[in-house]
Design an enzyme around this catalytic site. Structure first.
Site, PDB file in Angstrom:
ATOM      1  N   ASN A 192      68.062 -63.419 -19.586  1.00 40.90           N
ATOM      2  CA  ASN A 192      68.483 -61.959 -19.850  1.00 40.90           C
ATOM      3  C   ASN A 192      67.980 -61.161 -18.681  1.00 40.90           C
ATOM      4  OD1 ASN A 192      69.201 -61.753 -23.064  1.00 40.90           O
ATOM      5  ND2 ASN A 192      67.484 -63.059 -22.970  1.00 40.90           N
ATOM      6  N   GLU A 244      72.799 -62.626 -19.185  1.00 45.71           N
ATOM      7  CA  GLU A 244      73.049 -61.944 -19.970  1.00 45.71           C
ATOM      8  C   GLU A 244      72.614 -60.272 -20.106  1.00 45.71           C
ATOM      9  OE1 GLU A 244      71.648 -63.648 -23.754  1.00 45.71           O
ATOM     10  OE2 GLU A 244      72.614 -65.710 -23.155  1.00 45.71           O
ATOM     11  N   ASP A 302      75.771 -59.145 -23.899  1.00 44.81           N
ATOM     12  CA  ASP A 302      74.971 -59.487 -24.859  1.00 44.81           C
ATOM     13  C   ASP A 302      75.210 -58.633 -26.209  1.00 44.81           C
ATOM     14  OD1 ASP A 302      73.224 -61.128 -26.414  1.00 44.81           O
ATOM     15  OD2 ASP A 302      71.313 -60.574 -25.162  1.00 44.81           O
ATOM     16  N   GLU A 349      75.309 -65.657 -31.920  1.00 48.96           N
ATOM     17  CA  GLU A 349      73.926 -65.708 -32.251  1.00 48.96           C
ATOM     18  C   GLU A 349      73.627 -65.519 -33.791  1.00 48.96           C
ATOM     19  OE1 GLU A 349      71.706 -63.613 -28.798  1.00 48.96           O
ATOM     20  OE2 GLU A 349      72.965 -62.072 -29.926  1.00 48.96           O
ATOM     21  N   GLU A 369      69.057 -71.154 -23.017  1.00 43.80           N
ATOM     22  CA  GLU A 369      68.709 -69.912 -22.707  1.00 43.80           C
ATOM     23  C   GLU A 369      67.176 -69.468 -22.472  1.00 43.80           C
ATOM     24  OE1 GLU A 369      68.881 -65.227 -24.308  1.00 43.80           O
ATOM     25  OE2 GLU A 369      69.863 -66.889 -25.679  1.00 43.80           O
TER      26      GLU A 369
END
Length: 377
Positions: free
Chosen positions: A216, A248, A278, A334, A158
């Site tokens: 993101n 995300e 997310d 996460e 990521e």
């Protein structure tokens, strides 16, 4: 309680008998890290106090001291999350020093990060400073790996935004993201990070490593089609398929989704890109979104797994796994911050995970060195 806190090495302990007195003391010192209080006793006044303190950026975390009814406890967690204040935990009375210390460590653990400068959230960078940083390439993509926790294999990376500020040090998004959004510079920052990330994928591909790269996106970026065109052109320039990218989006940002936003999301999926919802478990819109938007991955918010030995936390994880399975979606958990949490998640059937225990965010050079170590191990 104040005496126990001092014995635990806490400095600057303030005491107040009611919300008005607490507000007056906080206004004098400017900001406090942790608020310990019994919100059940303070009643509605406590919610007004929390709203004031969160809007002013004067309280960062809360410890609830005393029992609350389950529905009040859940509601408190939701409203604090929406305020941007972290609920560290709940303690029953009488307070036990060891339990208090354990809860307080959750705050320091999240903030004692190497080489990071954390400053006051009210101290937003100026527009000139942000534009200067973008012009000089100070906004950099850092990379955090994701893993198949069952096999230990690397499942993707990521890209995370970092500002390598010349005088303030390395800044996290919580310091600058609000400013970047306010000055309408979020697309410019994203395009720089995208170029860096695709360049990294190209170097890794030449090294024989193929990985999925996640970014993101803020919902406001999808209100127009121009950014999707930029992503498509960037993929063509780097000769990469859309399936190498996953985007995300936080569910709260999609509450009032426009037609153009949905169109942008559909275009990304038609290009082959993945879409992840997310911070699943924080907002209220998730189930509706899963029916409306072609997501193919759920990222379960890290706070949901910090106490897997609590029946409610286990219920959240198990229900998310069942929901994702029925919708043919993958789940990435996460906040995998310890071996104990990782082992318990694997035992519960979770496959993919991300967190400091597995791997911390790193620079592009650091990622390549880290990958060399993994390959040679």
């Amino acid at each position: 309680m104040a005496l126990v806190l001092q014995q635990l090495g806490m400095s600057g302990v303030l005491q107040a008998e009611h919300c008005a007195q607490a507000k007056a003391q906080i206004e004098q010192v400017g900001c406090i890290d942790i608020l310990l209080c019994d919100l059940g006793i303070q009643g509605a006044d406590s919610l007004q106090f929390l709203r004031w303190s969160s809007q002013a950026g004067m309280v960062k975390a809360v410890v609830q001291c005393g029992e609350l009814e389950p529905e009040l406890r859940r509601g408190l967690g939701h409203i604090l999350a929406l305020m941007g204040v972290r609920l560290l935990g709940e303690l029953e009375k009488p307070l036990e020093p060891q339990l208090l210390q354990r809860v307080l460590k959750r705050y320091s653990h999240r903030r004692q990060l190497p080489r990071l400068l954390v400053s006051n959230l009210q101290d937003l960078p100026s527009e000139d400073d942000v534009r200067r940083g973008l012009a000089l390439g100070e906004f950099r993509a850092w990379f955090q790996p994701k893993f198949d926790m069952q096999s230990g294999a690397l499942a993707g990376i990521e890209a995370l935004a970092r500002w390598e500020h010349p005088s303030r040090g390395l800044l996290l998004p919580e310091i600058f993201l609000a400013a970047v959004l306010a000055y309408d510079l979020i697309d410019e920052m994203f395009k720089q990070l995208l170029e860096q990330g695709l360049g990294m994928l190209g170097m890794l591909r030449r090294d024989g490593v193929s990985l999925e790269l996640a970014f993101n996106l803020h919902a406001s970026q999808l209100a127009h089609c121009e950014l999707i065109d930029e992503i498509q052109h960037a993929l063509r320039r780097h000769d990469l398929p859309g399936s190498t990218l996953l985007f995300e989006l936080a569910e709260n940002g999609l509450l009032d989704m426009q037609f153009t936003t949905l169109e942008s999301l559909l275009r990304l999926r038609m290009m082959g890109c993945g879409l992840a919802i997310d911070d699943f478990g924080v907002g209220f819109s998730a189930l509706k979104l899963l029916c409306q938007v072609p997501f193919n991955q759920i990222k379960l918010e890290g706070e949901c797994v910090q106490n897997l030995w609590d029946p409610r936390s286990r219920a959240v994880v198990n229900s998310t796994l069942a929901l994702a399975d029925s919708l043919n979606m993958s789940v990435v958990v996460e906040g995998v911050s310890s071996q104990r949490i990782r082992n318990e998640l694997v035992h519960m059937g979770c496959k993919y995970g991300q967190g400091f225990y597995l791997a911390r965010p790193m620079t592009g050079r650091g990622l390549r060195q880290w990958l060399d170590g993994v390959v040679n191990r």
